[in-house]
Design an enzyme around this catalytic site. Structure first.
Site, PDB file in Angstrom:
ATOM      1  CB  SER A  45     -20.015 -25.177   8.631  1.00 33.69           C
ATOM      2  OG  SER A  45     -21.199 -25.705   9.185  1.00 33.69           O
ATOM      3  CE  LYS A  66     -22.921 -22.194   9.163  1.00 38.31           C
ATOM      4  NZ  LYS A  66     -23.476 -23.507   8.766  1.00 38.31           N
TER       5      LYS A  66
END
Length: 235
Positions: A156, A194
């Site tokens: 990701s 993230k």
């Protein structure tokens, strides 16, 4: 000897890697050096690579590693090499082929960082609470404060240069600025790596992979566990 612009660019890349763990974009480098076009940055990077100061990683955008830095102006003519990071089973880090400094210098400059498990979208919180082993990391790649490392699982964050199997070094803190890459705890159950952004009163957790959607959550659902400060790649 490096030219002034070569030296400025090398320092800028090094500082950005220390602060965020991610190399700057070509546009950011161009602006930092006050150049009119990115072609000048390409020439500077090529010169630094040819002189052995940086390395470009193949098949990845914005993938730069600083292998060594020039010494300060008072030490012109000599160069300081980064200390490699030592991981169980072998060498890892920024300068795998660089010679180690004297033992007394290694003991002073190297810190032991606990590896607390694995991090990926959907990883249980227990994964960042159990120490599995430690890595030894040069102070060049750390900031002030308490640090821990996590093994990355998943893709990701690949567009930020963070690959499956990398170790991310995290400084413990409970605040972040927009654009920081953080370890976030969601609903006290799920830990994820993230990019942090604010959207009004909400928090956006942004992947660095177009295949993943940005998650927008209420501030009461997100707890910041730390900020990315460095990355170790095991070869």
């Amino acid at each position: 000897m490096l030219t002034r612009k070569q030296h400025e660019l090398l320092r800028f890349i090094h500082e950005r890697l220390r602060e965020t763990g991610v190399p700057p974009s070509f546009d950011e480098m161009k602006d930092a050096l006050d150049l009119k076009s990115k072609s000048g940055i390409h020439r500077l990077i090529t010169a630094l690579e040819e002189r052995g100061f940086i390395r470009r990683l193949p098949n990845r955008a914005r993938a730069l590693e600083v292998i060594r830095l020039p010494e300060s102006a008072s030490g012109a003519g000599s160069q300081r090499r980064f200390t490699p990071s030592v991981v169980e089973g072998g060498l890892a880090g920024k300068a795998k082929a660089a010679p180690l400094p004297p033992a007394e210098e290694r003991n002073r400059d190297i810190s032991s960082i606990p590896v607390m498990g694995r991090i990926a979208a959907g990883t249980p919180i227990s994964a960042i609470q159990n120490r599995s082993h430690s890595i030894s990391l040069s102070g060049d790649f750390l900031s002030q404060g308490d640090h821990f490392a996590l093994e990355v699982r998943g893709d990701s964050m690949v567009e930020a240069g963070i690959l499956d199997g990398d170790l991310v070094v995290i400084r413990r803190q409970d605040t972040a600025n927009t654009g920081d890459i953080i370890v976030a705890l969601i609903d006290d159950e799920e830990a994820t790596l993230k990019r942090f952004r604010r959207r009004g009163s909400s928090i956006a957790l942004e992947a660095a992979n177009q295949a993943y959607e940005t998650r927008v959550l209420g501030p009461d659902r997100v707890k910041i566990q730390g900020k990315l400060v460095s990355l170790v790649r095991r070869y």
